[in-house]
Design an enzyme around this catalytic site. Structure first.
Site, PDB file in Angstrom:
ATOM      1  N   SER A 492      25.192  31.747   0.965  1.00 22.81           N
ATOM      2  CA  SER A 492      24.922  31.210   2.296  1.00 22.81           C
ATOM      3  C   SER A 492      23.928  32.135   3.011  1.00 22.81           C
ATOM      4  CB  SER A 492      26.226  31.034   3.074  1.00 22.81           C
ATOM      5  OG  SER A 492      26.039  30.245   4.216  1.00 22.81           O
ATOM      6  N   ASP A 578      26.176  20.102  -0.862  1.00 19.53           N
ATOM      7  CA  ASP A 578      26.074  21.037   0.257  1.00 19.53           C
ATOM      8  C   ASP A 578      25.023  20.504   1.217  1.00 19.53           C
ATOM      9  OD1 ASP A 578      25.903  23.085   2.036  1.00 19.53           O
ATOM     10  OD2 ASP A 578      25.442  24.642   0.570  1.00 19.53           O
ATOM     11  N   HIS A 610      29.398  23.569  -0.343  1.00 19.21           N
ATOM     12  CA  HIS A 610      28.970  24.942  -0.076  1.00 19.21           C
ATOM     13  C   HIS A 610      29.778  25.941  -0.902  1.00 19.21           C
ATOM     14  CE1 HIS A 610      26.383  27.380   2.410  1.00 19.21           C
ATOM     15  NE2 HIS A 610      27.368  28.081   2.908  1.00 19.21           N
TER      16      HIS A 610
END
Length: 633
Positions: A492, A578, A610
């Site tokens: 991320s 995602d 994610h």
């Protein structure tokens, strides 16, 4: 199965005894403990344990009861009726629940009924997809009905195109009965389409059963209002962030006493995770990050004319206190983790200030392996601040040897880096494969004051990158760090960090691994779903040429701008579902690496978001992760 076992032996058995250190296979044998609650008299604590199966690619759950004072756990058939059901009104007459309701037309066949085989989706605003699902015109709505068989429910949001509970992660914590059973309070962001995607303004609404009237209880706060509950004395309490669009704002505890709002944590330099009232309503307890851990705090209720509470930190240690489960006399039941141990239930004696481990679901496994040593180091940053850095050393650590070393970059960007235990980004597992792990509490981490936490916004590639490199350079002076074998890994925002450092690292690193990382801030702005996030952290849109903050962000802090300086092998993981960091981010990075002749690999998970949630996908992830490190370090 035999192929899986063979690969495990080949991958991890060359220089490590798989029987005495953590491996991916052992990690996925651990039971995952979740609290349910306490019995009405507080004498029993109920919990569940989820056991994942890699072979069957699914999980099973078992339910247990254990005496709160300690003792032997008893397996139960189900969780039904174990605790007081918060969703039944205090007078027992009604039950509240939620269901998904079709409110808006989205599909082609919704508009053109004769074309019922079309698979078209039509949108007039943003929020057309969120997290890992597309908007099909369905919304979570709160219902109530009489607490008897065959009763019909009433939708208290009627035809409103709003969610309660909030998607994607909200549950029944988003609604609660008033103590007099006359109304239901619920959380909703009553915005739609593009306005929804640009705002964090959730409010707490109160629905009156008798009149059907709904009242906004938090109309003057433009940010998040969440977690409504009532004290034993009937005082409405909730969590509040002040600023619209800032999802990582300071989270304060609000309480309504005598018709007046009090911010209990206004003068406390921290941010609250969760809270719970004591049984007698005289104290309020909460958890919050502090100094690279999560601890338990107490808020004394303010007296007449006083607005802020006295905050006391109750616990301290190299561990995280996570869920507050409940109270039994002087005992408070919580969950605890550290980097060597997954979640277990503990009791903390509020008078004796002592701990007792209540459950031991995974102790047998942990007792069979050598554990990592966790060290807390203080690193001086380039702007002369002191930064906490966790250093995780391999099991059976030999200080006379040199070890390949990984810089771990935390995501968020404002997620706390504490004594967490992850089933993917597991620092114990990394260390068990023979790596030293450096985990800096760089700029943007909560737990070091609001100023430190906020310094990362609109400065993604600035001081935070200096923090990373300061940690690597100073810990790199330790004799056990092999500077010729440094790697950098993260997901991320941590994946963004990997992409950014790949262009500025000055040949420090020999290998990079990025999972669902942001590579191109411009295309990220154009495809991500919660626009409030990019507006706040980037400063605005890439086309706002008269916006200095945005202009600087896209010019100075965009990883793709330095991709011509990439010169190091890189592994890129990407989830197909995602929608926060969409697939194009990983594709652009991989394509740039390949076209420049850089050793690179793209590992694509079409049905994951994610995170990686399916057991066999998670096992592939682990094996690819460590195989890459073996190839490149």
């Amino acid at each position: 199965m035999r192929k899986l076992l063979l690969l495990s032996i080949v991958t991890f058995g060359m220089n490590m005894n798989a029987q005495n250190v953590m491996t991916p296979e052992l990690l996925w044998k651990l039971g995952r403990v979740s609290p349910i609650g306490l019995s009405s008299d507080g004498k029993k604590t109920f919990y569940k344990v989820t056991y994942p199966s890699v072979e069957e690619n699914k999980s099973t759950t078992k339910f247990y009861s254990i005496p709160t004072n300690g003792g032997t756990a008893t397996e139960l058939e189900s969780s039904d009726g174990l605790t007081i059901d918060k969703n039944i009104s205090p007078d027992g007459k009604y039950i509240v629940y939620h269901e998904e309701v079709k409110v808006e037309n989205v599909h082609g066949k919704d508009f053109y009924t004769e074309l019922d085989k079309s698979d078209v989706q039509i949108y007039n605003g943003l929020n057309y997809r969120h997290w890992d699902t597309w908007n099909e015109g369905k919304f979570n709505h709160v219902f109530y009905r009489e607490n008897r068989e065959g009763s019909i429910g009433t939708d208290i949001l009627k035809d409103e195109p709003f969610d309660s509970p909030q998607k994607p992660f909200g549950g029944d914590e988003d609604y609660v009965w008033s103590p007099d059973s006359k109304s239901i309070l619920y959380v909703a962001k009553k915005k739609a389409g593009t306005d929804y995607a640009k705002s964090t303004n959730t409010d707490i609404y109160q629905y009156d059963i008798a009149t059907g009237k709904t009242t906004n209880r938090t109309p003057n706060n433009p940010g998040y209002d969440t977690a409504p509950s009532f004290s034993p004395g009937g005082n409405l309490t909730w969590l509040q962030m002040k600023r619209d669009g800032y999802e990582a704002d300071k989270n304060d505890i609000m309480v309504l006493i005598g018709g007046k709002e009090y911010n209990l944590t206004a003068n406390w330099d921290g941010t609250v995770d969760s809270f719970k009232w004591s049984n007698d309503g005289k104290k309020l307890y909460f958890t919050a990050p502090i100094g690279g851990t999560k601890q338990l705090f107490q808020a004394a209720i303010p007296g007449k004319g006083t607005f802020a509470a006295k905050i006391t930190q109750l616990t301290n240690g190299v561990f995280d206190v996570n869920d507050i489960v409940g109270f039994s006399g002087d005992l408070i039941v919580v969950t605890r983790t550290d980097m060597n141990h997954a979640t277990e239930l503990y009791t903390y004696n509020l008078k004796k200030k002592s701990w007792k481990q209540l459950t031991s679901v995974n102790d047998t496994l942990y007792n069979s392996i050598a554990l990592s040593k966790i060290e807390k180091k203080m690193v001086t940053t380039t702007d002369n601040k002191q930064m906490v850095v966790w250093v995780v050393l391999p099991p059976n650590f030999d200080p006379t040897k040199k070890y390949p070393t990984l810089l771990y970059c935390q995501g968020g960007p404002q997620s706390a880096l504490t004594q967490f235990y992850s089933f993917r980004w597991n620092l114990q597992l990394m260390a068990a494969q023979g790596y030293v792990v450096i985990a800096p509490n760089r700029r943007g981490m909560p737990g070091f004051g609001v100023e430190w936490n906020e310094q990362i916004s609109k400065d993604w590639g600035g001081q935070v990158m200096e923090d990373y490199l300061a940690a690597v350079d100073q810990i790199g002076n330790e004799p056990y760090v092999d500077l010729a074998r440094l790697g950098c890994v993260g997901a991320s925002y941590g994946g963004y960090s990997v992409f950014y450092l790949a262009g500025i690292h000055g040949k420090r690193f020999k290998s990079f691994i990025s999972h669902n990382g942001v590579f191109n801030l411009e295309s990220m702005y154009g495809t991500t779903e919660e626009i409030f996030f990019t507006n706040w952290d980037a400063g605005g849109a890439y086309w706002e040429k008269n916006n200095p903050a945005a202009v600087n962000t896209y010019a100075q802090f965009n990883p793709k701008n330095n991709v011509d300086k990439w010169d190091t092998p890189i592994l890129i993981f990407q989830g197909g579902k995602d929608y926060r960091v969409p697939i194009g981010q990983g594709q652009e990075a991989f394509q740039a690496a390949q076209l420049q002749g850089i050793k690179s690999r793209f590992v694509y998970f079409p049905d994951e978001n994610h995170w990686i949630l399916k057991p066999q996908n998670a096992m592939v992830w682990q094996r690819e992760f460590f195989k890459w490190l073996q190839e490149t370090l």
